[in-house]
Design an enzyme around this catalytic site. Sequence first.
Site, PDB file in Angstrom:
ATOM      1  N   ASP A  11       1.962  -8.082   3.481  1.00  0.00           N
ATOM      2  CA  ASP A  11       3.068  -7.172   3.781  1.00  0.00           C
ATOM      3  C   ASP A  11       4.081  -8.033   4.530  1.00  0.00           C
ATOM      4  O   ASP A  11       3.913  -8.322   5.711  1.00  0.00           O
ATOM      5  CB  ASP A  11       2.587  -6.006   4.640  1.00  0.00           C
ATOM      6  CG  ASP A  11       3.703  -5.034   4.990  1.00  0.00           C
ATOM      7  OD1 ASP A  11       4.749  -5.057   4.323  1.00  0.00           O
ATOM      8  OD2 ASP A  11       3.529  -4.258   5.939  1.00  0.00           O
ATOM      9  N   GLU A  73       3.453  -6.854  -1.073  1.00  0.00           N
ATOM     10  CA  GLU A  73       4.115  -5.560  -1.166  1.00  0.00           C
ATOM     11  C   GLU A  73       5.577  -5.878  -1.449  1.00  0.00           C
ATOM     12  O   GLU A  73       6.184  -6.690  -0.746  1.00  0.00           O
ATOM     13  CB  GLU A  73       3.986  -4.759   0.129  1.00  0.00           C
ATOM     14  CG  GLU A  73       4.608  -3.395   0.000  1.00  0.00           C
ATOM     15  CD  GLU A  73       4.397  -2.521   1.225  1.00  0.00           C
ATOM     16  OE1 GLU A  73       3.841  -1.435   1.077  1.00  0.00           O
ATOM     17  OE2 GLU A  73       4.790  -2.962   2.324  1.00  0.00           O
ATOM     18  N   ASP A 145       1.488  -2.633   9.783  1.00  0.00           N
ATOM     19  CA  ASP A 145       1.660  -3.674   8.767  1.00  0.00           C
ATOM     20  C   ASP A 145       0.300  -4.164   8.264  1.00  0.00           C
ATOM     21  O   ASP A 145       0.131  -4.448   7.083  1.00  0.00           O
ATOM     22  CB  ASP A 145       2.477  -4.839   9.335  1.00  0.00           C
ATOM     23  CG  ASP A 145       3.835  -4.377   9.853  1.00  0.00           C
ATOM     24  OD1 ASP A 145       4.623  -3.861   9.048  1.00  0.00           O
ATOM     25  OD2 ASP A 145       4.081  -4.517  11.063  1.00  0.00           O
TER      26      ASP A 145
END
Length: 163
Positions: A11, A73, A145
Amino acid sequence: MSNKKLILAIDSSLACPAFAVCEVNLITKNIKVIEVSHVKTNSKKSTGFRLFQIWNHANDILDRYTFDAVVFEKGFNKFAVATQQIQRTVGLLLFTLYCKEVENIDEIAPTSVKKAVTGNGKATKEQLAEALESYVGVVKYKTNDESDAVGVAIALALQKGWI
């Protein structure tokens, strides 16, 4: 052929990128978290210094594991400056992965991650974190996160039919 697959899910952001190392057992169709971490960078420092911190962290992970899959992501933000920062981080991480001879990298949109894991593409971060438990059990996430990164790993494993 191995009965296990090791995934690195990322992420990415300049402020607090998170990394999840997850192992999938192809026989039992289970996934477990091996390691989850993040880098909290100081916004008062230069972008170069912050990227260096992220590079060090990513290199450490890549030195310790050999991954079967790497997934990001897909980064987006409605604000141009934040989008630029995400893209700088993604560029750095893509280069770092390339230097470690990792070229096959997937990307999954946040709504696709939420849809795969929770059944709802508009789920909140809290709902996502809660849904992760049915896949990986209770994990102590230090940031949203980190749980997002685990969600990305699960979404990829589901997409590939590994779980």
